[in-house]
Design a protein around this motif. Structure first.
Motif, PDB file in Angstrom:
ATOM      1  N   PHE A  24      18.537  12.852  57.134  1.00 23.87           N
ATOM      2  CA  PHE A  24      17.724  13.866  56.471  1.00 23.87           C
ATOM      3  C   PHE A  24      17.586  13.499  55.005  1.00 23.87           C
ATOM      4  O   PHE A  24      18.529  13.050  54.378  1.00 23.87           O
ATOM      5  N   SER A  25      16.416  13.705  54.478  1.00 26.46           N
ATOM      6  CA  SER A  25      16.193  13.488  53.063  1.00 26.46           C
ATOM      7  C   SER A  25      15.531  14.727  52.482  1.00 26.46           C
ATOM      8  O   SER A  25      14.561  15.231  53.039  1.00 26.46           O
ATOM      9  N   ILE A  67      35.402  15.964  48.838  1.00 23.55           N
ATOM     10  CA  ILE A  67      34.020  16.401  48.661  1.00 23.55           C
ATOM     11  C   ILE A  67      33.956  17.922  48.643  1.00 23.55           C
ATOM     12  O   ILE A  67      33.216  18.513  47.856  1.00 23.55           O
ATOM     13  N   ALA A  68      34.752  18.580  49.485  1.00 22.72           N
ATOM     14  CA  ALA A  68      34.802  20.043  49.482  1.00 22.72           C
ATOM     15  C   ALA A  68      35.243  20.552  48.120  1.00 22.72           C
ATOM     16  O   ALA A  68      34.661  21.506  47.594  1.00 22.72           O
ATOM     17  N   ASP A  69      36.253  19.921  47.533  1.00 25.43           N
ATOM     18  CA  ASP A  69      36.719  20.309  46.199  1.00 25.43           C
ATOM     19  C   ASP A  69      35.592  20.203  45.176  1.00 25.43           C
ATOM     20  O   ASP A  69      35.340  21.134  44.405  1.00 25.43           O
ATOM     21  N   ALA A  70      34.912  19.063  45.165  1.00 24.32           N
ATOM     22  CA  ALA A  70      33.841  18.829  44.193  1.00 24.32           C
ATOM     23  C   ALA A  70      32.665  19.771  44.419  1.00 24.32           C
ATOM     24  O   ALA A  70      32.127  20.356  43.472  1.00 24.32           O
ATOM     25  N   LEU A  71      32.265  19.936  45.678  1.00 29.53           N
ATOM     26  CA  LEU A  71      31.121  20.781  46.003  1.00 29.53           C
ATOM     27  C   LEU A  71      31.388  22.236  45.632  1.00 29.53           C
ATOM     28  O   LEU A  71      30.588  22.880  44.955  1.00 29.53           O
ATOM     29  N   PRO A  95      30.794  23.876  60.963  1.00 30.77           N
ATOM     30  CA  PRO A  95      31.529  23.011  60.039  1.00 30.77           C
ATOM     31  C   PRO A  95      30.644  21.841  59.575  1.00 30.77           C
ATOM     32  O   PRO A  95      29.809  21.339  60.323  1.00 30.77           O
ATOM     33  N   MET A  96      30.847  21.431  58.340  1.00 26.99           N
ATOM     34  CA  MET A  96      30.033  20.394  57.719  1.00 26.99           C
ATOM     35  C   MET A  96      30.746  19.047  57.801  1.00 26.99           C
ATOM     36  O   MET A  96      31.931  18.944  57.480  1.00 26.99           O
ATOM     37  N   THR A  97      30.013  18.025  58.223  1.00 26.68           N
ATOM     38  CA  THR A  97      30.582  16.674  58.272  1.00 26.68           C
ATOM     39  C   THR A  97      30.690  16.115  56.853  1.00 26.68           C
ATOM     40  O   THR A  97      30.101  16.640  55.907  1.00 26.68           O
ATOM     41  N   SER A  98      31.406  15.010  56.716  1.00 27.15           N
ATOM     42  CA  SER A  98      31.533  14.352  55.414  1.00 27.15           C
ATOM     43  C   SER A  98      30.174  13.925  54.875  1.00 27.15           C
ATOM     44  O   SER A  98      29.886  14.092  53.686  1.00 27.15           O
ATOM     45  N   ASP A  99      29.322  13.372  55.741  1.00 30.15           N
ATOM     46  CA  ASP A  99      27.994  12.936  55.307  1.00 30.15           C
ATOM     47  C   ASP A  99      27.143  14.121  54.850  1.00 30.15           C
ATOM     48  O   ASP A  99      26.453  14.038  53.839  1.00 30.15           O
ATOM     49  N   GLN A 100      27.190  15.214  55.585  1.00 30.34           N
ATOM     50  CA  GLN A 100      26.429  16.405  55.201  1.00 30.34           C
ATOM     51  C   GLN A 100      26.942  16.972  53.873  1.00 30.34           C
ATOM     52  O   GLN A 100      26.146  17.365  53.017  1.00 30.34           O
ATOM     53  N   ALA A 101      28.254  17.001  53.721  1.00 30.52           N
ATOM     54  CA  ALA A 101      28.838  17.517  52.480  1.00 30.52           C
ATOM     55  C   ALA A 101      28.462  16.627  51.296  1.00 30.52           C
ATOM     56  O   ALA A 101      28.136  17.135  50.217  1.00 30.52           O
ATOM     57  N   ALA A 102      28.471  15.315  51.492  1.00 29.97           N
ATOM     58  CA  ALA A 102      28.089  14.396  50.416  1.00 29.97           C
ATOM     59  C   ALA A 102      26.620  14.578  50.050  1.00 29.97           C
ATOM     60  O   ALA A 102      26.250  14.532  48.868  1.00 29.97           O
ATOM     61  N   GLU A 103      25.790  14.803  51.051  1.00 30.94           N
ATOM     62  CA  GLU A 103      24.356  15.021  50.814  1.00 30.94           C
ATOM     63  C   GLU A 103      24.120  16.278  49.982  1.00 30.94           C
ATOM     64  O   GLU A 103      23.390  16.255  48.986  1.00 30.94           O
TER      65      GLU A 103
END
Length: 106
Positions: free
Chosen positions: A7-8, A70-74, A28-36
């Protein structure tokens, strides 16, 4: 901009004054989704407004993001300058009203 390759985010959507993300963390959000989404929120932080609507209470957001760093940063970016409004009560869908705009209010 698609980190996951699936997805973009359209550039015009990212530049809007108010971005509404509905049903946030419905699953739940995957690592890739969270990074996006971190990339999107990082670009918008302190420059544009973002509204998150979620059925999941805010205190359960962190465990729903599978990648802890990523959860911490987001969540740091999302909750830094946040106004939380918690709604209580039944959903309008349970009332049997098809169109609340057509309901007699007075």
């Amino acid at each position: 901009m698609a980190i996951s390759g699936e997805f973009s985010w359209p550039p015009s959507l990212l530049k809007t004054d108010l971005l509404v993300i509905d049903d946030f963390l419905l699953r739940p959000m995957t690592s890739d989704q969270a990074a996006e989404i971190l990339e999107v929120i990082d670009d918008r932080t302190k420059r544009r407004s973002t509204l998150f609507a979620s059925q999941l209470p805010v205190d359960m957001w962190h465990p729903a993001i599978k990648d802890t760093p990523i959860a911490d940063a987001l969540l740091d970016r999302i909750l830094d300058a946040t106004h939380c409004i918690e709604l209580k009560g039944d959903t309008m869908r349970k009332t049997g009203v098809d169109n609340p705009a057509q309901t007699d209010v007075g």
